[in-house]
Write a protein that holds these residues in place. Structure first.
Motif, PDB file in Angstrom:
ATOM      1  N   HIS A 187       0.746  -1.018  -0.002  1.00  0.00           N
ATOM      2  CA  HIS A 187      -0.033  -0.019   0.014  1.00  0.00           C
ATOM      3  C   HIS A 187       0.907   1.173  -0.116  1.00  0.00           C
ATOM      4  N   ILE A 188       0.328   2.355  -0.179  1.00  0.00           N
ATOM      5  CA  ILE A 188       0.946   3.658  -0.244  1.00  0.00           C
ATOM      6  C   ILE A 188       1.773   3.939   0.992  1.00  0.00           C
ATOM      7  N   GLY A 189       3.030   4.046   0.885  1.00  0.00           N
ATOM      8  CA  GLY A 189       3.881   4.576   2.124  1.00  0.00           C
ATOM      9  C   GLY A 189       4.651   3.255   2.432  1.00  0.00           C
ATOM     10  N   ASP A 190       4.300   1.859   2.090  1.00  0.00           N
ATOM     11  CA  ASP A 190       5.136   0.647   2.547  1.00  0.00           C
ATOM     12  C   ASP A 190       6.558   0.762   1.640  1.00  0.00           C
ATOM     13  N   PHE A 191       7.637  -0.172   2.479  1.00  0.00           N
ATOM     14  CA  PHE A 191       8.901  -0.170   1.962  1.00  0.00           C
ATOM     15  C   PHE A 191       8.763  -1.616   1.140  1.00  0.00           C
ATOM     16  N   ILE A 192       9.441  -1.497  -0.159  1.00  0.00           N
ATOM     17  CA  ILE A 192       9.656  -2.568  -0.875  1.00  0.00           C
ATOM     18  C   ILE A 192      11.066  -2.501  -1.456  1.00  0.00           C
ATOM     19  N   VAL A 193      11.663  -3.827  -1.176  1.00  0.00           N
ATOM     20  CA  VAL A 193      13.041  -4.117  -1.421  1.00  0.00           C
ATOM     21  C   VAL A 193      13.219  -4.808  -2.931  1.00  0.00           C
ATOM     22  N   LEU A 194      14.168  -4.190  -3.908  1.00  0.00           N
ATOM     23  CA  LEU A 194      14.146  -4.349  -5.247  1.00  0.00           C
ATOM     24  C   LEU A 194      15.632  -4.851  -5.278  1.00  0.00           C
ATOM     25  N   PRO A 195      15.972  -6.431  -5.152  1.00  0.00           N
ATOM     26  CA  PRO A 195      17.248  -6.924  -5.520  1.00  0.00           C
ATOM     27  C   PRO A 195      17.143  -6.755  -7.102  1.00  0.00           C
ATOM     28  N   GLY A 196      18.391  -6.501  -7.677  1.00  0.00           N
ATOM     29  CA  GLY A 196      18.540  -6.360  -9.123  1.00  0.00           C
ATOM     30  C   GLY A 196      18.122  -5.074  -9.549  1.00  0.00           C
ATOM     31  N   ALA A 197      17.811  -3.964  -8.706  1.00  0.00           N
ATOM     32  CA  ALA A 197      17.210  -2.913  -9.203  1.00  0.00           C
ATOM     33  C   ALA A 197      17.704  -2.013 -10.203  1.00  0.00           C
ATOM     34  N   GLY A 198      19.052  -2.342 -10.870  1.00  0.00           N
ATOM     35  CA  GLY A 198      19.647  -1.639 -11.662  1.00  0.00           C
ATOM     36  C   GLY A 198      19.670  -2.106 -12.884  1.00  0.00           C
ATOM     37  N   GLY A 199      19.138  -3.505 -13.115  1.00  0.00           N
ATOM     38  CA  GLY A 199      19.080  -4.121 -14.357  1.00  0.00           C
ATOM     39  C   GLY A 199      17.709  -3.649 -15.106  1.00  0.00           C
ATOM     40  N   GLY A 200      17.414  -4.658 -16.230  1.00  0.00           N
ATOM     41  CA  GLY A 200      16.433  -4.281 -17.275  1.00  0.00           C
ATOM     42  C   GLY A 200      15.023  -4.235 -16.537  1.00  0.00           C
TER      43      GLY A 200
ATOM     44  N   LEU B 193       5.233   3.714  -3.290  1.00  0.00           N
ATOM     45  CA  LEU B 193       5.990   2.651  -2.486  1.00  0.00           C
ATOM     46  C   LEU B 193       7.361   3.590  -1.997  1.00  0.00           C
ATOM     47  N   ARG B 194       7.849   3.175  -0.944  1.00  0.00           N
ATOM     48  CA  ARG B 194       9.373   3.611  -0.638  1.00  0.00           C
ATOM     49  C   ARG B 194      10.234   2.284  -1.036  1.00  0.00           C
ATOM     50  N   VAL B 195      11.276   2.921  -1.857  1.00  0.00           N
ATOM     51  CA  VAL B 195      12.064   1.737  -2.686  1.00  0.00           C
ATOM     52  C   VAL B 195      13.553   1.718  -2.239  1.00  0.00           C
ATOM     53  N   ILE B 196      13.714   0.460  -1.707  1.00  0.00           N
ATOM     54  CA  ILE B 196      15.141   0.263  -1.311  1.00  0.00           C
ATOM     55  C   ILE B 196      15.588  -0.780  -2.532  1.00  0.00           C
ATOM     56  N   ALA B 197      16.628  -0.207  -3.112  1.00  0.00           N
ATOM     57  CA  ALA B 197      17.357  -0.695  -4.301  1.00  0.00           C
ATOM     58  C   ALA B 197      18.639  -1.540  -3.879  1.00  0.00           C
ATOM     59  N   ILE B 198      18.731  -2.707  -4.388  1.00  0.00           N
ATOM     60  CA  ILE B 198      19.930  -3.648  -4.164  1.00  0.00           C
ATOM     61  C   ILE B 198      20.513  -3.853  -5.400  1.00  0.00           C
TER      62      ILE B 198
END
Length: 356
Positions: free
Chosen positions: A178-191, A205-210
């Protein structure tokens, strides 16, 4: 049904057998308008994206094997130049600009299709895997599964939305966030990852990029990621994520990375009731700790590309300027070099090929 001049042969990137080298052929036959079956259409390709799935198709290293000889590719944009006679209520016409996706065709009548899981149809045909795909100048596709491309987005940009974009868009819809939740994205710099960052940010969403590397860091932060973690520099990724989320962990993780380690960590850094969305496709066990999965009430969801409506929504969001594909444009005959860059982890964003 065609007002276009259709050549007898074309240039295409062909893999003759599983694991064989790519051959750029200049005499590959083109199916003529009179040869199209009802429901088929011939598309003159303009651009096609390159996906990790295409590399798996070339190598044949997935449990489900491709059909060879094979023309790979499943992120294509081009012009409909012919439609098979007696096609029933085709939603596209000759001259339309359309996109070709991983799901080339499905029956549309089975339980899975009726419920919006066309990609799981037992009769599904897959572009660049079970039927010839978009690494060519012309491709046969299906009138009820190609996606119309809005005028406000160029063909090269639209190409990668048709797989990478729709895949992460559907996965985000499956993430229970939901709006404001944290989401982790492993592989965030890829396609897939760099598009996931943008769709997630636009969903509030609040993005944590890995990922790893200064170039990917710059890209992810410029696209709106709130936190960057370099997995080669971090000594404790789980702690880093918990520190960034008030100590509780993230609400969701959307794993686009093709390494099984990215899945093994997710249960540890998700907060109780969090959701792990599996998107990347390593041929390996999931590796989630059963005790903590149960004890933390973790949801694990597999999300496989998307349906026709997902594709329309994903492309419309991009056409509105909310999501932009960061890509490098190369000629079709550069495909071998692109695959080598993918295997070395050197591709930032997406590579798009010009089909000429």
């Amino acid at each position: 049904m065609s007002s276009f001049t259709i050549p007898k042969t074309q240039v295409a990137a062909v893999v003759e057998s599983i694991g064989a080298p790519i051959e750029i052929k200049h005499d590959q036959p083109v199916k003529q308008a009179s040869e199209l079956a009802p429901g088929e259409c011939l598309v003159k390709m303009e651009y096609t994206g390159v996906c990790h799935t295409d590399l798996h198709a070339k190598k044949g290293d997935w449990p489900a094997k491709p059909n060879n000889p094979l023309i790979g590719g499943h992120e294509g944009v081009g012009i409909v130049v012919a439609i098979g006679e007696h096609s029933e209520r085709p939603p596209v016409k000759v001259g339309d600009r359309v996109g070709i996706k991983w799901l080339a065709n499905s029956c549309l009548d089975c339980e899975f299709c009726r419920k919006g899981f066309e990609q799981n149809c037992v009769k599904a045909q897959l572009s660049g895997y079970t039927v010839d795909g978009t690494f060519s100048q012309y491709v046969v596709s299906f009138v009820h599964h190609v996606t119309k491309i809005p005028e406000s987005i160029d063909s090269a940009s639209a190409a990668s939305i048709l797989c990478a974009g729709v895949t992460v868009y559907r996965a985000l819809k499956n993430s229970n966030t939901h709006i404001g939740d944290f989401i982790v994205l492993p592989g965030a710099g890829g396609g897939l990852g760099h598009l996931a960052v943008q769709y997630a940010v636009n969903m509030g969403l609040r993005v944590i990029a890995i990922d790893t590397g200064a170039e990917k860091q710059k890209l992810c932060l410029s696209l709106g990621a709130e936190k960057w973690i370099d997995f080669k520099q971090s000594t404790d990724i789980v702690k880093d994520i918990k520190d960034a989320t008030g100590g509780f962990g993230a609400h969701a993780a959307l794993v686009t990375a093709s390494a099984s380690a990215a899945y093994e960590q997710a249960v540890d850094y998700l907060r109780p009731t969090g959701t792990l969305v599996a998107v990347g496709l390593p041929n390996a066990p999931l590796g989630a700790n059963i005790f903590w999965t149960v004890f933390k009430s973790i949801n694990i969801v597999g999300s496989y590309v998307g349906n026709r409506q997902d594709a329309i929504e994903a492309i419309e969001i991009a056409a509105a300027g909310k999501v932009k594909v960061h890509y490098e444009l190369k000629p079709l005959n550069a495909l071998k070099d692109v695959y080598e860059g993918m295997e070395a982890g050197k591709v930032v964003g997406r590579v798009v090929l010009k089909c000429e």
